[in-house]
Design an enzyme around this catalytic site. Structure first.
Site, PDB file in Angstrom:
ATOM      1  NE  ARG A  47      -6.329   0.744  -1.926  1.00 61.16           N
ATOM      2  CZ  ARG A  47      -5.719   1.345  -0.910  1.00 61.16           C
ATOM      3  NH1 ARG A  47      -4.420   1.193  -0.724  1.00 61.16           N
ATOM      4  NH2 ARG A  47      -6.402   2.112  -0.079  1.00 61.16           N
ATOM      5  CG  ASN A  87      -2.751  11.501   2.145  1.00 57.21           C
ATOM      6  OD1 ASN A  87      -2.162  10.614   1.537  1.00 57.21           O
ATOM      7  ND2 ASN A  87      -2.509  11.741   3.416  1.00 57.21           N
ATOM      8  CG  ASP A 103      -3.195   7.953  -1.775  1.00 52.79           C
ATOM      9  OD1 ASP A 103      -3.144   8.439  -0.635  1.00 52.79           O
ATOM     10  OD2 ASP A 103      -2.823   6.797  -2.043  1.00 52.79           O
ATOM     11  CD  GLN A 137      -3.925   2.820   6.659  1.00 57.19           C
ATOM     12  OE1 GLN A 137      -4.592   3.243   7.602  1.00 57.19           O
ATOM     13  NE2 GLN A 137      -4.471   2.553   5.484  1.00 57.19           N
ATOM     14  NE  ARG A 184      -0.629   1.761   3.592  1.00 57.44           N
ATOM     15  CZ  ARG A 184       0.507   2.477   3.701  1.00 57.44           C
ATOM     16  NH1 ARG A 184       1.697   1.910   3.881  1.00 57.44           N
ATOM     17  NH2 ARG A 184       0.471   3.787   3.622  1.00 57.44           N
TER      18      ARG A 184
END
Ligand code: MRU
Length: 355
Positions: A94, A252, A242, A201, A51
């Protein structure tokens, strides 16, 4: 690179599979997986075993190479058909991090430019491109970390959200890079990590990475960010990205836009660390960025011993949000720090890239 940084994505020694550090098992277990089937490779992205935007892009490049290697395609036409199918499958794993699509497009361009060459040569060119993508990421991490470190002073407190470190890239990371670089140089910075609900995370990955590297690290729940800013503990917020739109809006991890709003309220500079590989010049603004919706069970069940919400309660689980460009003090890239107005400097970056 120092041994304290995890090696999260690479080809296996015999070059026939992709080897990853399974990030879903951290921090408790260090488990490496060797993946080669379409199902295993796609699942690793969907389940967040690998990820972070740059790492997903690097992984996808290796994945499509490995899949082509095992395709059994008899000729170039068959290889192309196979490539197109596998690319679509991986790409759909994704939707938000643009690196996934961009790196698969890059691999496709290699396939196109190798037209007419023997299959072995095409495969060699694909492998070389995947390795090149990873090398570029390592160089990017070093440069972006230097630019970020220049924004802070010894003793500063840095708040970060989610994980934009070595696990999300192939070297120091982006938003965590300055903290890791500072630790290597004996400069003291204080990291404040949002735990980052619902997949944690920040707790599982960021506090693990930073503390292992010797950075003074404090973990907080997401809803404590306001209090620590109010107490004057935070001199800057560093977050990853992202997908950055052409006007500077930044997608993000969910919760990032809230941090930006708090930072504006308390007068704390808010920096988005965005390698140029994460800029989507074809996307005009944040409203056009696709936001991934994930399994509602991640909110009330995952990571809890028992369900923490009644079975019937509806849960809404967007994995990312968009921070309005007006809230961003600077966009840190490997080429330097962009300052508002972003439309102009991003357009100049695009022009410069064409030369
Ligand atoms: O859902 P994740 O864990 O892949 O989300 C990751 C992030 O939001 C990171 O901040 C982003 O990908 C930048 S990584 C350098």
């Amino acid at each position: 690179m120092s041994a304290v940084y995890p090696e999260n994505v690479r080809l296996t020694a015999d070059g026939t599979a992709v080897r990853i550090l399974d990030q879903t098992r951290l921090p408790g277990e260090t488990v490496y997986l060797e993946l080669k089937t379409p199902e295993e490779l796609r699942e690793a992205i969907c389940a967040l075993r690998v990820r972070g935007a740059p790492a997903i892009g690097i992984f996808a490049a290796y994945a499509i190479y490995v899949l082509c290697l095992h395709s059994g395609a008899a000729d170039e036409r068959q290889l192309r058909l196979f490539f197109a199918r596998q690319k679509a499958e991986l790409d759909s794993a994704r939707p938000t991090a643009v690196n996934l699509r961009k790196m698969l497009d890059r691999m496709e361009r290699v396939l196109d430019s190798a037209a007419g060459r023997p299959a072995a040569e095409i495969l060699a060119a694909l492998r070389q491109e995947a390795e090149q993508i990873q090398q570029e990421d390592i160089a990017m991490c070093r440069a972006i970390s230097e630019h970020g470190l220049a924004l802070v002073r010894e003793g500063d407190g840095i708040l970060t959200h989610c994980n934009a470190g070595a696990l999300a890239t192939s070297c120091y990371g982006t938003a965590l890079g300055p903290l890791l670089l500072a630790a290597e140089r004996g400069i003291t910075l204080h990291a404040w990590c949002d735990e980052t609900r619902p997949l944690l995370q920040g707790a599982r990955l960021t506090s693990y990475e930073l503390s292992r590297a010797g950075v003074d690290t404090t973990l907080i729940c997401d809803n404590m960010a306001s209090a620590v800013m109010q107490q004057g503990k935070i001199q800057a917020c560093f977050v990853g990205c992202d997908r950055l739109a052409a006007n500077g809006d930044a997608a993000n991890k969910i919760g990032t836009s809230g941090v930006a709003i708090l930072a504006a309220h308390y007068g704390v500079p808010f920096y988005v660390f965005c390698p140029t590989s994460t800029i989507d010049f074809s996307c005009p603004d944040g409203a056009h960025i696709p936001i991934e919706l994930r399994d509602p069970a991640e909110i009330g069940r995952k990571y809890f011993e028992k369900p923490m919400a009644p079975e019937h309660v509806k849960c809404f689980n967007p994995a990312f949000d968009v921070t309005d460009h007006a809230l961003i003090t600077g966009i840190v890239t490997e080429k330097g720090v962009l300052r508002p107005p972003y439309v102009q400097c991003l357009a100049a970056l695009l022009e410069g890239g064409k030369k």
